[in-house]
Design an enzyme around this catalytic site. Structure first.
Site, mmCIF file in Angstrom:
data_model
loop_
_atom_site.group_PDB
_atom_site.id
_atom_site.type_symbol
_atom_site.label_atom_id
_atom_site.label_comp_id
_atom_site.label_asym_id
_atom_site.label_seq_id
_atom_site.Cartn_x
_atom_site.Cartn_y
_atom_site.Cartn_z
ATOM 1 N N TYR A 134 34.696 18.269 45.336
ATOM 2 C CA TYR A 134 35.123 16.959 45.192
ATOM 3 C C TYR A 134 34.468 15.764 46.100
ATOM 4 C CZ TYR A 134 38.877 18.307 41.681
ATOM 5 O OH TYR A 134 39.518 18.733 40.721
ATOM 6 N N LYS A 177 36.194 32.776 44.627
ATOM 7 C CA LYS A 177 35.256 33.143 43.660
ATOM 8 C C LYS A 177 34.209 34.017 44.456
ATOM 9 C CE LYS A 177 34.127 33.802 39.289
ATOM 10 N NZ LYS A 177 34.700 34.854 38.554
ATOM 11 N N ASP A 188 39.663 33.523 38.678
ATOM 12 C CA ASP A 188 40.048 33.763 37.047
ATOM 13 C C ASP A 188 41.040 34.700 37.025
ATOM 14 O OD1 ASP A 188 37.997 35.230 38.427
ATOM 15 O OD2 ASP A 188 36.707 35.784 36.704
ATOM 16 N N ASP A 195 43.599 22.546 42.436
ATOM 17 C CA ASP A 195 44.042 21.397 41.463
ATOM 18 C C ASP A 195 44.349 22.036 40.026
ATOM 19 O OD1 ASP A 195 44.061 18.601 40.436
ATOM 20 O OD2 ASP A 195 42.028 18.275 40.452
ATOM 21 N N ASP A 228 48.381 22.762 38.225
ATOM 22 C CA ASP A 228 48.737 22.422 36.893
ATOM 23 C C ASP A 228 48.961 23.261 35.938
ATOM 24 O OD1 ASP A 228 47.745 19.748 37.465
ATOM 25 O OD2 ASP A 228 47.082 19.410 35.581
#
Ligand code: NAD
Length: 359
Positions: free
Chosen positions: A141, A191, A223, A247, A251
């Site tokens: 970000y 990852k 994943d 992030d 959610d």
């Protein structure tokens, strides 16, 4: 009498609606516990763009820096989506960076009375109690270079996922210490099978883990983690992860609890702390008095717990939210499951504020 100064940044859309409910709760806390709580409002996001043509005015930064804590609503909306010079989201990212709030704590727990509100089976989600520790002021970000430019006659968009050892180290220590106060389990989500930056995370966290021998550390690719979070969420205690993955995963975790409108968060640095629901400004429901204010109210509880170290007040707020749910009161987002009474955002705020006075 103890004095607490809180900077209030309502932002846009339902950010304004839910923060107004937290202010009612704060008023009850002020009366019930005989505290001198001062609040000062500042503009941020789209409302700041409308009023001062910038998403993060200097007065807002100064106000946050001089307060003991910041209560944040949410920013954004289609009205400001295509501005060239600035955006509400840019203002929020800049605020987090300016205040150096590097760790974002996002607890996801399931209220007993809401076990049926999740789309998952009760036996899967009953008793879920996990925390996502998300790095907040670095990663993709913020990484440079970033942009959209023409290369070989076509547009390319690019961002950079970037972490320094010290950025990983400071949040890793935070996560290990947090795990130590809980079930002593830490899962690092990355990852590392593809990204060098994730390999560095593993190297740094692995080194730090030796200082916390009693913490059970595991690693999962993002994943797989997103799958395990739905499959067996009770396996998780503390999830440590980067800005982007945190992030998304938080959610996802919100759906374990029943609604994104239930999840609070704390963004903490060495000097400043900002408390905000994890949801956005929800333009699809803004102005209809149907937003769930509980995530914001529970963020206020986190402020009393972490910054003011007023555990009794934090517990009172959490208990009153829980009691309202136990009585069968629901906002629209959690209304479809065995509901007795569906109330609007304002009425729920009034109810929780009243409960606190009676508690
Ligand atoms: P969102 O979180 O605003 O909404 C996602 C969905 O959840 C929507 O259907 C919404 O109605 C619902 N929802 C969210 N909060 C709710 C609540 N309290 N009660 C009931 N339902 C709720 O995310 P989005 O739609 O992706 O983004 C909308 C805007 O918010 C965008 O401009 C985005 O950039 C911004 N945003 C801001 C923040 C922030 O301020 N921290 C976070 C995420 C998104």
């Amino acid at each position: 009498m103890k004095t607490y100064n809180i900077a209030v940044l309502k932002g846009d859309g339902i950010g304004i609606e839910v923060t107004n409910q937290s202010l009612k709760v704060l008023d009850s806390v002020r009366k019930k516990f005989n505290l001198d709580i001062q609040t000062q409002e500042y503009l941020v996001g789209g409302s700041a763009l409308d009023n001062c043509n910038q998403s993060l005015p200097e007065a807002t930064i100064e106000g946050c820096k001089s307060a003991d804590a910041v209560l944040f609503g949410a920013i954004g909306g289609p009205k400001w989506d295509n501005l060239k010079h600035d955006s509400p989201e840019k203002g929020l990212l800049e605020l987090r960076k300016t205040l150096q709030v590097f760790v974002n704590i996002r607890p996801a727990f399931v209220f007993d009375s809401l076990v049926m509100a999740s789309t998952l089976k009760p036996e899967v989600i009953s008793g879920v109690d996990l925390v996502v520790v998300r790095e907040l002021i670095s990663g993709i970000y913020f990484g440079e270079p970033r942009g959209i430019e023409i290369r070989d006659g076509e547009k390319v968009g690019f961002n950079t996922m970037f972490y320094t050892e010290s950025e990983i180290s400071r949040i890793a220590h935070y996560a290990f210490k947090l795990a130590n106060t809980r079930q002593k389990k830490l899962c690092v989500v990355d990852k590392a099978n593809v990204l060098e930056v994730s390999k560095l995370w593993r190297e740094v966290v692995g080194r730090i883990a030796k200082q916390y021998n009693h913490i059970d550390v595991s690693y999962q690719y993002v994943d797989n983690a997103s799958m395990q979070l739905i499959r067996n969420p009770k396996d998780f205690d503390v999830i440590l992860t980067s800005n982007l993955f945190g992030d998304i995963l938080s959610d996802e975790a919100s759906q374990l609890t029943g609604s994104i409108g239930l999840l609070p968060s704390a963004s903490i640095g060495d000097k400043y702390a900002l408390y905000e629901p994890i949801h956005g400004s929800a333009p699809d429901i803004a102005g209809q008095d149907i937003a769930n204010p509980m995530a914001s109210i529970l963020s206020l509880a986190m402020m009393f717990e972490n910054t003011f170290e007023e555990q009794c007040i934090a517990k009172t707020i959490k208990d009153c939210v829980s009691n309202v749910l136990e009585e069968g009161v629901r906002s629209k987002d959690i209304a479809q499951f065995g509901v007795k009474k569906v109330l609007g955002c304002n009425a729920i705020g009034d109810l929780i504020a009243t409960k606190i006075l009676e508690y």
